[in-house]
Scaffold this motif. Structure first.
Motif, PDB file in Angstrom:
ATOM      1  N   GLU C 189       7.305  58.045 149.050  1.00 59.22           N
ATOM      2  CA  GLU C 189       6.045  58.587 149.943  1.00 59.22           C
ATOM      3  C   GLU C 189       6.401  59.505 150.934  1.00 59.22           C
ATOM      4  N   GLN C 190       7.485  59.185 151.699  1.00 64.81           N
ATOM      5  CA  GLN C 190       8.071  59.921 152.688  1.00 64.81           C
ATOM      6  C   GLN C 190       8.665  61.446 152.296  1.00 64.81           C
ATOM      7  N   GLN C 201      -3.182  63.283 149.477  1.00 64.84           N
ATOM      8  CA  GLN C 201      -2.412  63.844 148.339  1.00 64.84           C
ATOM      9  C   GLN C 201      -1.044  62.863 148.155  1.00 64.84           C
ATOM     10  N   THR C 202      -0.484  62.215 148.851  1.00 60.28           N
ATOM     11  CA  THR C 202       0.855  61.447 148.782  1.00 60.28           C
ATOM     12  C   THR C 202       0.176  60.160 148.069  1.00 60.28           C
ATOM     13  N   PHE C 203      -0.983  59.830 148.377  1.00 62.22           N
ATOM     14  CA  PHE C 203      -1.371  58.344 147.836  1.00 62.22           C
ATOM     15  C   PHE C 203      -1.700  58.842 146.313  1.00 62.22           C
ATOM     16  N   ARG C 204      -2.582  59.803 146.170  1.00 62.86           N
ATOM     17  CA  ARG C 204      -2.999  60.187 144.715  1.00 62.86           C
ATOM     18  C   ARG C 204      -1.953  60.722 143.666  1.00 62.86           C
ATOM     19  N   LEU C 205      -0.791  61.398 144.362  1.00 62.69           N
ATOM     20  CA  LEU C 205       0.091  61.983 143.457  1.00 62.69           C
ATOM     21  C   LEU C 205       1.453  61.200 143.204  1.00 62.69           C
ATOM     22  N   MET C 212       0.640  52.338 139.485  1.00 64.49           N
ATOM     23  CA  MET C 212      -0.132  51.963 138.305  1.00 64.49           C
ATOM     24  C   MET C 212       0.113  50.915 137.335  1.00 64.49           C
ATOM     25  N   PRO C 213       1.489  50.732 136.955  1.00 62.16           N
ATOM     26  CA  PRO C 213       2.033  49.726 135.819  1.00 62.16           C
ATOM     27  C   PRO C 213       1.847  48.378 136.304  1.00 62.16           C
TER      28      PRO C 213
END
Lengths: 377, 301, 288
Positions: C189-190, C201-205, C212-213
């Motif tokens: 994330e960093q 965007q960091t969260f979404r991408l 997700m798994p």
């Protein structure tokens, strides 16, 4: 977006984690376009400094600037700075292409496809665009991490132990490669490492950090030839440190009494004016000569040594010489055929030129910065 | 999964991580909706249940109950149902041990011996349990019935006397518990065995003379987190279960769950049902805490 | 670490001095696998029964007897028994709603616990753990007592079922998602932030795709726990009948053989689902 070029400057930067002071009132200027290394042992505050430049850590006090722009409070994505992370932090769910194009896309760069392709070519990975990071070798992953940061043409590129996960041979190769790329693109590189050899191979300027402060900064040759502290003397290469006393001055030199023998040290290499001091000499600067064999006019001599250990390492022979006051000194002699090979128990004099020694503050720990076995790798 | 690149990071800076990966701020707000749900629908009813357990037992569903702080309910509940409690924990305990001894080889086989069939075997572990639990238990009732194949077989080989039966015995109830909670044991075991570097197990085989010592000293300790969560996930629901006892046993095999269910839903003896529930819950939580302390796994959830 | 010894031992079994020991070891290796397969077979025994009985034409009124005659009838007339399909519909509705709610709430909680520091984390962990340590019969009883005392008697049914199911699924979701998040490298994330992605965007991408798994696994777990739940539902369903309650209700009187067909379908659907997912993952791996 902030100004993208100029020197990277730290002004009075302090970072505390609870009571622990990771970085202590740091002032540092990294000139634009230089290859700069922050060198120090684990926990010395070098990575923390780097992360404050990247915006991943907020300083407790002080300012970070690029050129004249204060970027201290900017979020990481607003800074003209990119990072090559330790162990790369490649996005495992994205292809190599998408990893490299990530930053360009976020900034809405129109021809991101071409730029990404070009960058992959630069790091010789153009055939790997569709693969996932886990399908690449360590060296390839390292190059993807580099490409992913460089493609954004940042004002400053930060590298956090970028070669730490590679094996020795690959590391050597990548050191040369990184140096070449830096010269090509002309971007400021700030390279954090605990490997002194790596720092010396690549960087124009090295800042040696210890306990949150910079011990000494300069070119690799300056640091090696004329260290200011015992920490630098031991952390970069190896040093013999002998307790001595300054007794007077003669021209440009200080006269030093070393266990009853008189030695001269150039004043420009003396970081002590008077009283007790550590006399430092690098092992390869010493020559061991069988006692009474030669005349040593103009050179410094310590007599009464006795060879206590001999190891042949190919390019050189390394001797341990036991001195009358009980200390063992290291002597590295090039195997050029000009020196008489010595045997165990031979009595020798140690000879060196006055321009090769240095004098350090006696209050400092003679073992500071020495590699402990677990640091070694 | 920790290091993305698959290469361990060298010389990590110890101070930095952990401190920064967690941001301070308003992140705890994410917790609020879920916590509210738990507070309103779990904590509140549990507290209410404690109050219910202290109602005057002489009341009835029709006349209502008066709050008399009647702590005697607990003594009565334990005295009248002591054998039920003992039986519940005994059945659940035996079932957990059997689950562990069946689930461990299975998890071990999947983790280390299945090779390319690993994922397929995992699927096979889970698949049967997507079919209704009641249907499966009812099938066992048929299989273990007096005319069923298992009973006849055991009678033929004289393990069971000719008039012996399996259904309506503790054996059937425990077998049902074992069967129904098996995946709760196998999956956590597999998860923690899968994380173990197989080279360590090979090294153990090299260092210790007998494979058993190697297992005891290396493999088992390394899989302990899985053993702990597996046994808990099996033992807890088994303690409160009453379906297996009802479908595969007789009132002689009934467990606390049967009593609570009956007290609540048929007798409407709320103070009794509540005190039984609170005792069951308290004993389970105490056992869990003690067990987790002993096993030395700090973070449970 | 133990690398050198491990290499030595992998080289060992083939060599002659170890021949006798390696025969034993070969056997021991296969033994574990053999036991594992036996255990698997055991878990499939009732499934085999259910599948077989779904083709059975029972002679008497009760279907849980032995196999009498083959028929397709049970498959063709699943909705024939009174209320069977209604109970399935109710169960699906309850499970899907509870799964969505529990996954949503639980995922948020997992994020809060793993990614943020605040006072009271320990207490929060305890509150999340307690429902898992509570026997279902206690949970069901306490919920019913509360619903009754609040005068919800009249609405016992879909809503109370969803409330109860979400409750017991929630902790399992938190634990599952938390495990996934804890294993995730925060440097990813960093890195995203460093590459000009803002927080959203960091969260979404990055964060969400990587989590997700774990979230999918949690949702599947929640669904299967909810769909199969009997005990808590028995307390909170009021007059409505979920599929497990339907089976329970049928166990003593007429047991419609169609139930075995439904059981078989459940097994097949989950099997196809999981196997399909596995194949898809394998193909993707092969292609890459």
């Amino acid at each position: 977006m902030a100004e993208t070029s100029g020197d990277l400057r730290f002004e009075g930067i302090t970072k505390k984690f609870g009571d622990f002071v990771a970085v202590d009132d740091l002032d540092l200027t990294v000139p634009q376009g230089s290859f700069f290394a922050l060198l120090g042992p684990s926990g010395c505050g070098k990575t923390t400094s780097l992360r404050m430049a990247a915006g991943l850590e907020e300083p407790t006090a002080g300012r970070v600037l690029i050129g004249e722009t204060d970027i201290t409070g900017l979020r990481p994505y607003k800074r003209p700075v990119n990072t090559v992370f330790q162990s790369y932090a490649l996005f495992p769910h994205l292809t190599i292409f998408d990893n490299v194009a990530f930053g360009l896309r976020r900034r809405g760069v129109q021809d991101f496809k071409k730029k990404t392709q070009d960058m992959l070519e630069l790091v010789q990975l153009d055939g790997y665009a569709a693969r996932k990071p886990t399908q690449l070798s360590g060296g390839q992953q390292q190059r993807v991490a580099l490409a992913r940061a460089l493609v954004n043409e940042p004002g400053v590129l930060l590298l956090d132990e970028p070669l730490g996960a590679l094996d020795l041979k690959l590391r050597r190769q990548m050191q040369i490669e990184l140096k070449r790329i830096q010269t090509d693109v002309g971007i400021t590189f700030v390279h954090v490492t605990h490997d002194q050899e790596e720092a010396m191979t690549m960087a124009d300027t090295i800042a040696v950090m210890n306990h949150g402060v910079i011990e000494q900064m300069g070119t690799p040759a300056e640091l090696y030839e004329n260290p200011r502290t015992t920490f630098v003397a031991n952390f970069l290469g190896q040093s013999n440190l002998i307790m001595a006393t300054v007794t007077g001055r003669s021209g440009d030199s200080l006269v030093v009494d070393c266990e009853g023998q008189t030695i001269e040290v150039e004043a420009s290499r003396s970081h002590v004016e008077s009283g007790r001091a550590w006399l430092g000499v690098r092992p390869e600067k010493l020559t061991a000569v069988p006692t009474g064999r030669e005349d040593h006019a103009g050179a410094n001599v310590l007599t009464g040594g006795k060879v206590s250990d001999v190891s042949f390492v190919g390019v050189s022979t390394q001797y341990l010489v036991a001195m009358p006051w009980g200390e063992e000194l290291m002597v590295f002699q090039q195997n050029t055929g000009q020196h008489t090979p010595l045997g165990h128990g031979d009595t020798v004099d140690l000879v060196w030129s006055p321009g090769h020694a240095f004098l350090l503050d006696a209050k400092q720990d003679a073992h500071a910065g020495m590699m402990t076995p677990e640091d070694d790798e | 999964m920790t290091s993305t690149a698959g290469v361990p990071p060298v010389a990590p800076e110890p101070v930095v991580d952990g401190e920064t990966s967690r941001r301070r701020g308003w992140g705890w707000l994410l917790l609020v909706p879920g916590m509210l749900w738990l507070a309103v629908f779990f904590l509140f009813p549990t507290v209410q249940l404690v109050f219910t357990s202290l109602y005057d037992p002489s009341g009835s569903y029709e006349t209502g109950y008066a709050m008399t702080w009647h702590f005697g309910n607990y003594a009565d509940a334990v005295r009248d149902n002591f054998t039920l409690f003992v039986r519940s924990f005994m059945y659940a305990g035996i079932a957990t041990v059997i689950c562990l001894s069946l689930g461990y080889p299975l998890a071990y086989a999947i983790a280390f011996k299945a090779g390319r069939w690993k994922n397929f075997m995992l699927v096979l572990v889970i698949a049967p349990f997507f079919t209704s639990f009641l249907l499966r238990t009812l099938s066992w009732r048929t299989i273990l019935s007096d005319q069923g194949p298992v009973t006849s077989f055991l009678q033929t080989i004289a393990v069971l006397p000719d008039d012996g039966r399996l259904l309506a015995t503790p054996v059937a109830v425990i077998a049902g518990l074992v069967y129904n909670f098996m995946p709760f044991m196998t999956l956590p075991l597999y998860a923690s065995l899968d994380k173990v570097d197989y080279r360590l197990i090979e090294a153990a085989g090299d260092l210790y003379s007998s494979p058993l010592t190697g297992f005891r000293r290396v493999t088992f300790p390394l899989s302990l987190p899985g053993v702990v969560s597996g046994t808990l996930l099996t033992f807890i629901p088994a303690c409160g279960d009453y379906i297996n006892a009802e479908l595969l046993g007789t009132p002689k095999q009934y467990m606390v769950g049967n009593r609570i269910q009956a007290a609540f839903l048929t007798e409407h003896n709320y103070p009794l049902a509540a005190s039984l529930s609170i005792i069951l819950m308290a004993v389970v939580v105490l056992m869990v805490v003690f067990y987790v302390r002993r096993a030395g796994t700090e973070e449970l959830v | 670490m133990a690398t050198s010894t491990a290499e030595r031992s992998t080289a060992g079994p083939g060599t002659r001095p170890h021949a006798r020991r390696s025969v034993g070891r070969w056997f021991a290796n296969r033994l574990v696998l053999f036991i594992g397969i036996l255990v698997l077979v055991y878990t499939f025994v009732p499934i085999g029964y259910i599948i077989a009985l779904s083709f059975n034409q029972p002679t008497g009124r009760s279907a849980t007897a032995e196999f009498d005659a083959f028929t397709w009838h049970n498959w063709a007339s699943i909705c024939e028994p009174d209320g069977l399909c209604d109970s399935l519909k109710l169960s699906l509705g309850v499970s899907i709603t509870a799964t969505i709610l529990a996954t949503l709430l639980g995922t948020l909680m997992a994020f809060a616990l793993v990614r943020h520091s605040f006072r009271g984390r320990g207490a929060s962990n305890l509150v999340i753990f307690l429902p898992m340590a509570t026997p279902e019969v206690v949970m069901g009883a306490s919920l019913l007592a509360m619903f009754v005392s609040l005068g919800f008697d009249s609405i016992l049914g879909f809503i109370t079922l969803v409330i109860a199911h979400t409750l017991f699924c929630l902790s399992f979701v938190v634990v599952t998602v938390k495990a996934r998040l804890t294993g995730m490298d925060s440097r990813l994330e960093q890195a995203a932030m460093d590459l000009y992605a803002n927080e959203w965007q960091t969260f979404r991408l990055v964060t969400l795709p990587l989590a997700m798994p774990g979230i999918v696994a949690a949702a599947l777990l929640a669904f299967s726990l909810s769909f199969d739940d009997f005990i808590v539902s028995n307390f909170t369903a009021g007059q409505s009948v979920t599929f497990p309650l339907y089976i329970y209700g049928s166990k003593l009187k007429d047991f419609p053989p169609q139930l075995f067909a439904v059981g078989t379908i459940m097994f097949l659907v989950s099997f196809v689902f999981v196997i399909g997912g596995e194949l898809w993952r394998m193909r993707r791996r092969a292609r890459a």
